[in-house]
Design a protein around this motif. Structure first.
Motif, short mmCIF file in Angstrom:
data_model
loop_
_atom_site.label_atom_id
_atom_site.label_comp_id
_atom_site.label_asym_id
_atom_site.label_seq_id
_atom_site.Cartn_x
_atom_site.Cartn_y
_atom_site.Cartn_z
N LEU A 172 12.71 -2.80 -6.80
CA LEU A 172 11.33 -2.73 -7.24
C LEU A 172 11.22 -2.40 -8.72
CD1 LEU A 172 9.47 -1.09 -4.25
CD2 LEU A 172 9.28 -3.40 -5.08
N VAL A 173 12.05 -1.49 -9.19
CA VAL A 173 12.00 -1.15 -10.62
C VAL A 173 12.34 -2.38 -11.45
CG1 VAL A 173 13.09 0.18 -12.43
CG2 VAL A 173 12.40 1.30 -10.33
N SER A 174 13.28 -3.20 -10.96
CA SER A 174 13.63 -4.40 -11.71
C SER A 174 12.45 -5.35 -11.78
CB SER A 174 14.83 -5.10 -11.06
OG SER A 174 14.48 -5.69 -9.83
N CYS A 175 11.66 -5.43 -10.71
CA CYS A 175 10.47 -6.28 -10.72
C CYS A 175 9.39 -5.71 -11.62
CB CYS A 175 9.93 -6.46 -9.30
SG CYS A 175 10.97 -7.49 -8.25
N LEU A 176 9.28 -4.37 -11.64
CA LEU A 176 8.26 -3.74 -12.46
C LEU A 176 8.52 -3.96 -13.94
CD1 LEU A 176 7.92 -0.29 -10.63
CD2 LEU A 176 6.30 -2.17 -10.58
N VAL A 180 2.17 -3.41 -7.83
CA VAL A 180 0.85 -3.71 -8.38
C VAL A 180 0.43 -2.68 -9.42
CG1 VAL A 180 -1.60 -3.78 -7.81
CG2 VAL A 180 0.05 -5.01 -6.39
N TYR A 181 0.66 -1.41 -9.10
CA TYR A 181 0.20 -0.34 -9.99
C TYR A 181 1.28 0.12 -10.97
CZ TYR A 181 -3.64 -0.22 -6.65
OH TYR A 181 -4.70 -0.57 -5.85
N ASN A 182 2.44 -0.56 -10.91
CA ASN A 182 3.54 -0.21 -11.82
C ASN A 182 3.86 1.28 -11.72
OD1 ASN A 182 5.50 -0.83 -13.74
ND2 ASN A 182 4.16 -0.33 -15.45
N ASP A 183 3.96 1.75 -10.47
CA ASP A 183 4.07 3.18 -10.22
C ASP A 183 4.99 3.42 -9.02
OD1 ASP A 183 3.74 5.89 -9.84
OD2 ASP A 183 1.55 5.84 -9.86
N THR A 184 6.19 3.88 -9.29
CA THR A 184 7.14 4.13 -8.20
C THR A 184 6.77 5.36 -7.37
OG1 THR A 184 8.56 5.37 -9.72
CG2 THR A 184 9.07 3.04 -9.40
N ARG A 185 5.70 6.05 -7.76
CA ARG A 185 5.24 7.18 -6.96
C ARG A 185 4.91 6.74 -5.53
NH1 ARG A 185 -0.06 8.74 -6.18
NH2 ARG A 185 -0.69 7.28 -7.82
N TYR A 186 4.49 5.49 -5.37
CA TYR A 186 4.15 5.01 -4.02
C TYR A 186 5.39 4.89 -3.14
CZ TYR A 186 -0.52 4.35 -5.78
OH TYR A 186 -1.76 4.59 -6.31
N LEU A 187 6.56 4.80 -3.76
CA LEU A 187 7.79 4.80 -2.98
C LEU A 187 8.11 6.18 -2.44
CD1 LEU A 187 10.07 2.51 -5.18
CD2 LEU A 187 8.57 1.87 -3.28
N ASP A 188 7.57 7.21 -3.08
CA ASP A 188 7.82 8.57 -2.60
C ASP A 188 7.29 8.77 -1.18
OD1 ASP A 188 8.95 9.13 -5.04
OD2 ASP A 188 7.17 10.12 -5.85
N TYR A 189 6.24 8.02 -0.83
CA TYR A 189 5.68 8.16 0.51
C TYR A 189 6.64 7.64 1.58
CZ TYR A 189 1.38 8.84 -2.17
OH TYR A 189 0.43 9.29 -3.05
N LEU A 190 7.66 6.88 1.18
CA LEU A 190 8.64 6.37 2.13
C LEU A 190 9.81 7.34 2.33
CD1 LEU A 190 8.90 2.66 0.90
CD2 LEU A 190 7.18 3.71 2.38
#
Length: 407
Positions: A17-21, A380-390
């Motif tokens: 995901l970071v690579s896509c961001l 979408v939000y360019n924010d890996t914080r949403y991965l923290d929920y996983l």
């Protein structure tokens, strides 16, 4: 069946995901024409697979394993159900309202009574078509993704066989209506709420778009599937059931709009798709999500957490259709702050099964279907914080979801 987990899935996910961001914008490349799945993320992930990067090997092994299993799923259109004395044509889709049960106080069990949140196992019997529809949709999506990433035409051929049986072959294709979905014995032969079941066809539309360049798919297949979805779209918009479902004020209404928008875009009716997505802000977001991100109508259900995330999934579809039509629902907000992002922020921490939503009781909850929602939010939000929920999710649960490379 749950596959054994492989190590470092979360780390691998973050790398992809970071690579896509951080990747530059794509120009002059042949992107897939998907509707909900991100064409850009698909393309970039495929380039990494073709380059045989070490970080995608485990993910591809999991996808191939899923696809090999999907190859064994039988082709079972609506005509595969047992003949019954209902008098209904065998090509008519039939299902049972899942929360309706025989009345124990009645000698015949009729009329059925509602037990909200308690699923009647009869709804999953082979007498009804919902199980077949679900199995077909999952197999087609998995096989199409596997073809896209591997080029193995056997996967495309098997996926195409399922699609032809359900939508193209005059002898087996489903009648493009849901007059007899979610029937309630003793009350009716079908209910408007059954329309939500064909939300399973949205990923099938993406799968068909992926299959179009394959040798197994033909122009006739494209024409016939577009015709089928056009007929079904007409039924959704004009039927009594469709009009009633469109008026629903909860996730049923959101999913109705999501289906209309996605099916319209699939058959190249961009005007209708853009119209439905464009109305979603005031019509759905502002009426269902409060400024604090909560969804009171979903919280009132007996399975509130499932309903909240299920509704967010529908909003993701609408926002994805909006993207294809030049609209930005992801960042849309009402004057009082109601937005998809506010709802993601409010509810994301409660993806953890051990952390129920405020004011609700702990209950069985499967977070797996909603993992892609937060992977997409990170992009979408360019924010890996949403991965923290996983992070609280166990590796076995995450290992069941192999399509993250498509987000």
């Amino acid at each position: 069946m749950i596959r054994r987990p492989f190590p470092c899935r979360t780390t691998l996910l973050a790398v992809l995901l970071v690579s896509c961001l951080t990747a530059p914008a794509l120009a002059g490349v042949n992107l897939p024409r998907t509707i909900v799945l991100s064409p850009e993320a698909l393309y970039r992930s495929r380039q990494r697979v073709l380059a045989r990067e070490r970080t995608v090997r485990a993910a591809m092994a999991a996808l191939k394993a899923d696809a090999d299993a999907a190859m064994k799923v039988p082709v079972e259109p609506v005509t595969a159900k047992p003949r019954s004395g209902s008098g209904l044509p065998v090509r008519d889709y039939r299902s049972l309202a899942p929360y309706w049960w025989p009345d124990p106080a009645s000698r015949t069990g009729l009329p059925y009574v509602r037990r909200d949140g308690e699923r009647n196992p009869e709804a999953d019997s082979e007498r009804y078509d919902r199980g077949r529809l679900t199995r077909m949709a999952r197999a087609v999506r998995t096989l199409a993704l596997a073809w896209y990433f591997t080029g193995n035409e056997l996967y495309a051929a098997r996926a195409s066989a399922h699609v032809r049986a359900w939508f193209c072959d005059p002898a087996t294709r489903m009648v493009p209506s849901l007059e007899h979905a979610q029937r309630r014995p003793g009350h009716d032969q079908g209910n408007r709420t059954g329309i939500i079941e064909t939300a399973a066809l949205i990923p099938v539309c993406d799968a068909i778009r992926l299959l179009e360049p394959s040798k197994a798919w033909t122009r006739a297949d494209s024409r016939r599937t577009r015709e089928w979805f056009g007929q079904y779209l007409g039924w959704l918009l004009r039927s009594e059931h469709g009009r009633a479902e469109a008026a629903a004020l909860n996730n049923h209404g959101t999913w109705f709009d999501a289906q209309v928008a996605a099916f319209a875009l699939f058959r190249e009716d961009r005007e209708l798709a853009r119209e439905v997505a464009g109305l979603a802000g005031n019509r759905r977001i502002a009426t269902q999500i409060l400024p604090d991100g909560s969804m009171p109508r979903e919280l009132a259900r007996t399975r509130p957490r499932h309903c909240v995330f299920f509704n967010l999934d529908a909003f993701m579809v609408l926002a994805s259709v909006g993207e294809r039509c030049g609209l930005d629902l992801w960042h849309w907000a009402s004057p009082t702050g109601q937005s998809i992002r506010r709802a993601l922020d409010r509810n994301g921490p409660h993806l953890d099964p051990a952390d129920p939503l405020p004011g609700t009781r702990a209950a069985d909850f499967d977070p797996y279907p909603y993992v892609p929602l937060f992977r997409r939010a990170a992009l979408v939000y360019n924010d890996t914080r949403y991965l923290d929920y996983l992070v609280p999710l166990d590796e076995e649960t995450l290992a069941r979801e192999t399509s993250f490379i498509a987000y």
